[in-house]
Design a protein around this motif. Structure first.
Motif, PDB file in Angstrom:
ATOM      1  N   THR A  12       0.832  -1.205   0.000  1.00 13.17           N
ATOM      2  CA  THR A  12       0.000   0.000   0.000  1.00 13.17           C
ATOM      3  C   THR A  12       0.867   1.255   0.000  1.00 13.17           C
ATOM      4  O   THR A  12       1.824   1.356   0.780  1.00 13.17           O
ATOM      5  CB  THR A  12      -0.930   0.009   1.221  1.00 13.17           C
ATOM      6  N   ALA A  52       1.325   4.234  -8.416  1.00 21.23           N
ATOM      7  CA  ALA A  52       1.152   2.912  -9.015  1.00 21.23           C
ATOM      8  C   ALA A  52       2.483   2.345  -9.472  1.00 21.23           C
ATOM      9  O   ALA A  52       2.768   1.152  -9.289  1.00 21.23           O
ATOM     10  CB  ALA A  52       0.178   2.996 -10.184  1.00 21.23           C
ATOM     11  N   LEU A 101       4.531   0.738  -6.649  1.00 23.69           N
ATOM     12  CA  LEU A 101       4.086  -0.527  -6.053  1.00 23.69           C
ATOM     13  C   LEU A 101       4.740  -1.696  -6.773  1.00 23.69           C
ATOM     14  O   LEU A 101       4.979  -1.623  -7.985  1.00 23.69           O
ATOM     15  CB  LEU A 101       2.570  -0.646  -6.151  1.00 23.69           C
ATOM     16  N   GLY A 115       3.224  -2.827  -9.882  1.00 23.43           N
ATOM     17  CA  GLY A 115       2.076  -1.955 -10.087  1.00 23.43           C
ATOM     18  C   GLY A 115       0.818  -2.419  -9.401  1.00 23.43           C
ATOM     19  O   GLY A 115      -0.248  -1.823  -9.580  1.00 23.43           O
ATOM     20  N   ALA A 116       0.907  -3.493  -8.595  1.00 23.63           N
ATOM     21  CA  ALA A 116      -0.276  -4.069  -7.953  1.00 23.63           C
ATOM     22  C   ALA A 116      -0.303  -3.724  -6.472  1.00 23.63           C
ATOM     23  O   ALA A 116       0.739  -3.616  -5.830  1.00 23.63           O
ATOM     24  CB  ALA A 116      -0.293  -5.586  -8.136  1.00 23.63           C
ATOM     25  N   ALA A 174      -2.485  -1.293  -3.446  1.00 23.24           N
ATOM     26  CA  ALA A 174      -3.500  -0.304  -3.110  1.00 23.24           C
ATOM     27  C   ALA A 174      -2.851   1.053  -2.893  1.00 23.24           C
ATOM     28  O   ALA A 174      -1.686   1.158  -2.493  1.00 23.24           O
ATOM     29  CB  ALA A 174      -4.268  -0.726  -1.855  1.00 23.24           C
ATOM     30  N   LEU A 210      -5.537   2.893 -14.997  1.00 20.88           N
ATOM     31  CA  LEU A 210      -4.953   1.920 -14.075  1.00 20.88           C
ATOM     32  C   LEU A 210      -5.876   0.714 -13.908  1.00 20.88           C
ATOM     33  O   LEU A 210      -5.424  -0.432 -13.850  1.00 20.88           O
ATOM     34  CB  LEU A 210      -4.695   2.582 -12.718  1.00 20.88           C
ATOM     35  N   GLU A 256      -3.988  -5.763 -10.531  1.00 18.53           N
ATOM     36  CA  GLU A 256      -4.870  -5.612  -9.375  1.00 18.53           C
ATOM     37  C   GLU A 256      -4.448  -4.395  -8.554  1.00 18.53           C
ATOM     38  O   GLU A 256      -3.500  -4.443  -7.771  1.00 18.53           O
ATOM     39  CB  GLU A 256      -4.827  -6.870  -8.508  1.00 18.53           C
ATOM     40  N   LEU A 257      -5.161  -3.284  -8.741  1.00 17.89           N
ATOM     41  CA  LEU A 257      -4.842  -2.042  -8.048  1.00 17.89           C
ATOM     42  C   LEU A 257      -6.132  -1.353  -7.646  1.00 17.89           C
ATOM     43  O   LEU A 257      -7.030  -1.168  -8.470  1.00 17.89           O
ATOM     44  CB  LEU A 257      -4.017  -1.118  -8.945  1.00 17.89           C
ATOM     45  N   THR A 258      -6.223  -0.962  -6.386  1.00 14.41           N
ATOM     46  CA  THR A 258      -7.381  -0.247  -5.861  1.00 14.41           C
ATOM     47  C   THR A 258      -6.930   1.084  -5.287  1.00 14.41           C
ATOM     48  O   THR A 258      -5.888   1.158  -4.629  1.00 14.41           O
ATOM     49  CB  THR A 258      -8.065  -1.045  -4.745  1.00 14.41           C
ATOM     50  N   THR A 269     -11.607   2.378  -9.745  1.00 10.13           N
ATOM     51  CA  THR A 269     -10.697   1.284  -9.386  1.00 10.13           C
ATOM     52  C   THR A 269     -11.303   0.304  -8.392  1.00 10.13           C
ATOM     53  O   THR A 269     -10.601  -0.580  -7.884  1.00 10.13           O
ATOM     54  CB  THR A 269      -9.401   1.859  -8.786  1.00 10.13           C
TER      55      THR A 269
END
Length: 617
Positions: free
Chosen positions: A43, A143, A146, A149-150, A152, A175, A181-183, A206
């Motif tokens: 995160t 992003a 991370l 890129g996955a 939060a 995104l 998988e990104l929130t 997202t």
């Protein structure tokens, strides 16, 4: 021993959908191997340090409230948390001549990694607000920071992007469509309508959640909740298995235990007509006289954005030779809740031998996403039920109104797999906010039944906006169960609501007894509370819950065979063999459970039904 099915009394199959009908999906923990803890989602926290954060209405400077809220988080991160910290607006002023530089001014203060509390606290203390608000650029940089890129992002801002292009909502949509998988969860701190709409759009794009905060206390609580969503989500458990796309050939063997598979988006178009369904197939051996219980649960992922009026779900079926129907869920598409009623007549010889278990994904929502599916398999041995009490209705005593003065704090679980234990005679205090689901569990033995009372304790955040709490009781197989009062009643919690909506007392209509349609298994029964308001603005309530377990324990049925029940697959070690549970002579199936993440947050729906996504408001 011959593998013949003609002596079955019943076959139980159910499809369970975990989602947030009125609940937005939270970040989803990566699938964990059997018996291992769920992976914590990486995160990145992004804080606004633009010039407007110098306004003194938090009370005091907004930037001080943001720094205090972030500092309060640091020592509360769970073990193994990987968190980073970014800021924007610290490197320039707000003059027109500084805009070009200010719109590139996004800095990583702490890279995503295992938390060093002292280092992060020191970085937070040094933040100085001064410049522009490049939200779109900050989202892209966060992003990129991370792993793969996955994960939060939790973004706090007090205003609209002052640097577009790029438009931050378009960045968020990009995104979400990247396949990673990104929130993104967002918090608007004393924002106007335009900024609120932009931040809510980022979250919606997202599959994240948005919250408003008007002062330092609300900001601290909203940031805590958003980071908690981002880091944990729905914990998945189960032995990995890869089902065949077709029933031809030799599908992998599945047996008693807890399993985790995945529906891939690419398989929807490759296998299914119209791209709206796909199948996973397994081979299930059922010894003579045994009864299989199968449950499948489809779990929305972190990148599952709300899709109004569309469904995505699962159903399960067992087939024998030449495709003979050997047990299938009743059609329940579009129903809020439905339990699969198995056939009661003896099955034909076409159901002798190995069966094919098919788990079908269908619906038009989320077809561009890979979704995990949990599969729960139990095999119940033949039993002698002679002399046992017959199932039937029996009034249960009401649980007492919880006493706030004696309440014990309890967080509540975020999934069936992490449901919090509660015990009779004890009052518990917990919290639930917009888009949250809380899972609790209580043990019921043969002859026992459950009563519970839930009441609003106090409003912690959110003014007069509503929390609409939908409570359910679910069986050890996760099926939604009827209660003595009839259909489910919602709790509507506000600061000044009708008192009759603040407290709900309910009891199960009958004790747990062999042969019951709904209450036929001893074990862990779940009390699930889900916010169904569908609101974007954050509301947080403290509530009290207390349970009463009455009756029993009684003797359960006796096995008719001397040999042990079929062994679980060597890899399916998540659950112990539960063929003999619930006290003297008790007999129940072997459990296989696989979990996948929502939302949180999400409420479980039983039957061949798919979830209605949270409607954008």
């Amino acid at each position: 021993m011959a593998h013949r099915m003609g002596s079955w009394a019943t076959i139980a199959l159910a499809a369970v959908l975990l989602t947030g009908g009125a609940v937005a999906p939270a970040a989803v923990a990566a699938p964990s191997a059997a018996g291992s803890p769920a992976e914590v989602v990486p995160t990145m926290i992004v804080l606004d340090a633009s010039g407007s954060m110098l306004e003194s209405d938090a009370p005091g400077p907004r930037i001080d409230a943001a720094k205090d809220a972030a500092t309060a988080l640091v020592n509360g991160f769970p073990a193994g948390a990987h968190v980073g910290l970014m800021v924007y607006g610290t490197g320039t002023g707000s003059a027109d001549s500084e805009k070009d530089a200010g719109c590139q001014d996004v800095r990583t203060l702490v890279p995503v990694g295992e938390v060093d509390a002292a280092a992060m606290t020191a970085q937070i203390a040094g933040i100085q607000a001064s410049g522009y608000t490049p939200i779109g650029r900050a989202l892209s940089d966060a992003a990129a920071a991370l792993p793969g890129g996955a994960g939060a992002i939790v973004l706090v801002s007090d205003g609209i992007d002052t640097c577009a292009p790029p438009d931050p909502c378009e960045v968020a949509r990009g995104l979400a469509s990247s396949g990673v998988e990104l929130t993104v969860h967002t918090v608007g701190f004393r924002v106007d309508d335009a900024a609120r709409a932009q931040l809510a759009c980022i979250a919606d794009a997202t599959g994240g959640t948005y919250a408003d905060a008007q002062d330092d206390g609300q900001l601290a609580e909203a940031l805590r909740v958003k980071v908690d969503y981002a880091l944990t989500g729905y914990e998945t458990r189960g032995t990995p298995i890869a089902g065949s796309l077709t029933a031809d050939g030799n599908p992998p063997a599945i047996g008693p235990g807890q399993w985790l598979d995945e529906f891939r988006a690419e398989d929807l178009s490759a296998v299914a007509t119209g791209g709206e369904e796909s199948f996973l197939h397994y081979r299930l051996e059922v010894p003579e006289g045994y009864r299989p219980h199968v449950t499948a649960s489809l779990i929305p992922t972190a990148a599952s954005a709300p899709v109004p009026d569309l469904y995505s779900g699962v159903s399960v079926s067992l087939t024998g030779a030449a495709g003979a129907d050997c047990g299938m869920t009743r059609d329940a598409v579009g129903a809020a809740e439905e339990t699969a009623f198995p056939p009661t007549a003896a099955l034909t010889s076409e159901c002798d031998g190995p069966l094919i278990l098919a788990v079908r994904r269908d619906g038009t929502a989320l077809t561009d996403r890979d979704l995990p599916v949990e599969i729960l398999v139990r095999l119940e041995p033949p039993v002698d039920a002679a002399g046992l009490p017959s199932p039937g209705a029996r009034p249960g005593p009401a649980a007492p109104v919880p006493d706030a003065a004696t309440a014990t704090p309890l967080a509540g679980g975020g999934s069936f797999n992490t449901a919090a234990d509660i015990f009779p005679g004890q009052t518990y205090r917990s919290q639930i906010g917009t888009s949250e689901v809380k899972f609790f569990k209580v043990r019921l033995d043969w002859g026992q039944q459950l009563s519970y009372t839930v009441t609003q304790d106090r409003r912690l955040d959110g003014g007069d906006r509503m929390n609409v709490i939908g409570p359910q009781v679910r069986s050890p197989l996760r099926a939604a169960l009827p209660m003595a009062e009839g259909s489910s009643q919602n709790l509507v919690w506000m600061t000044e609501s009708d008192p009759s909506f603040r407290t709900l007392s309910r009891s199960t209509p009958e004790p747990v007894r062999f042969g019951s349609t709904d209450y036929a298994l001893p074990g862990e029964y779940y009390i699930v509370l889900a916010d169904r308001s569908g609101a974007r603005e954050f509301v947080l309530d403290s509530f009290l819950i207390e349970v009463t377990v009455s009756g029993g324990p009684e003797s359960g049925p006796r096995p008719l065979i001397d040999t042990p029940s079929p062994a679980s697959s060597p890899q399916a070690t998540t659950e112990p063999d539960a063929s003999h549970v619930g006290g003297s002579g008790a007999v129940g199936p072997v459990a296989l459970v696989v979990g996948g993440g929502i939302l949180l947050v999400g409420a479980a729906i039983v039957g061949a039904v798919l979830l209605r996504r949270r409607r954008s408001l």
